[in-house]
Motif scaffolding. Structure first.
Motif: not given
Length: 201
Positions: A101-110, A119-134
């Motif tokens: 709770a407090g974290g988030s996902y940001v999906l950038e469709f390229t 991905i921000r794993q918690a409210a105060e955490a730094d964002r980490v980069r990944g990829v997604f498929f949908k």
């Protein structure tokens, strides 16, 4: 073969994402997580063979010596009791959730079927980069992050918030994983639900 296909695709997309910037995303979806809950389903308990109740000899509510109060609902043994095994597994799933709770996902469709994932794993955490498929029209999102290692599929659905508005719910099916971890528990269903504040589409 499917895992190899996705693994190769993830590496290629990660390489492409590393060379791009935010300007090449033609659509962005943001899912702020407000709470995480787990659900565990176990088989119903076996009936107690020592139960003295005789179904052929029901109590008579008109009998003054019968302690049963017909105005009170009957409570069966074990009813309204929590299963300690299920509660322990639920707590484990919630504690192991990669996004709290407090974290988030940001999906950038390229691409038409995926792109960069932040991905921000918690409210105060730094964002980490990944990829997604949908895939277009699909409800499943494959999440992949190399560091910290994450790979799972979220199913996108909706839930009604306290104010009655429809928000986005991300559900991860962990049934097979937890069946393997707890073979004696008889788990029939194990899911993690990530409730977000994003409006459902």
């Amino acid at each position: 073969m499917k895992q190899l296909k996705y693994g190769t695709a993830c590496l290629l997309l990660l390489a492409a994402a590393a060379c791009g910037d935010d300007s090449d995303a033609y659509y962005t979806a943001v899912y702020p997580v407000v709470r995480v809950e787990a659900e565990i389903t176990l088989p119903p308990p076996e009936p107690d063979p020592t139960d003295p109740t005789d179904p052929t000899d029901p109590t008579d509510p008109t009998d003054p010596t019968d302690p049963t109060d017909p105005t009170q609902p009957e409570t069966k043994a074990g009813e309204n009791e929590t299963d300690p095994v299920a509660e322990r597994i639920k707590a484990e799933i919630e504690a192991a959730a990669p996004v709290k709770a407090g974290g988030s996902y940001v999906l950038e469709f390229t691409k038409y079927n995926g792109g960069r994932l932040w991905i921000r794993q918690a409210a105060e955490a730094d964002r980490v980069r990944g990829v997604f498929f949908k895939d277009p029209g699909a409800t499943d999102i494959l999440v992949y992050c190399p560091e910290p290692a994450m790979e799972y599929t979220c199913t996108v659905a909706a839930y009604n918030d306290e104010d009655g508005s429809s928000k986005t719910l991300l559900t991860v099916d962990l049934t097979e994983e937890y069946k393997a971890l707890y073979p004696e528990a008889g788990i029939t269903r194990a899911v993690r639900r990530e409730y977000t504040s994003a409006n459902a589409r």
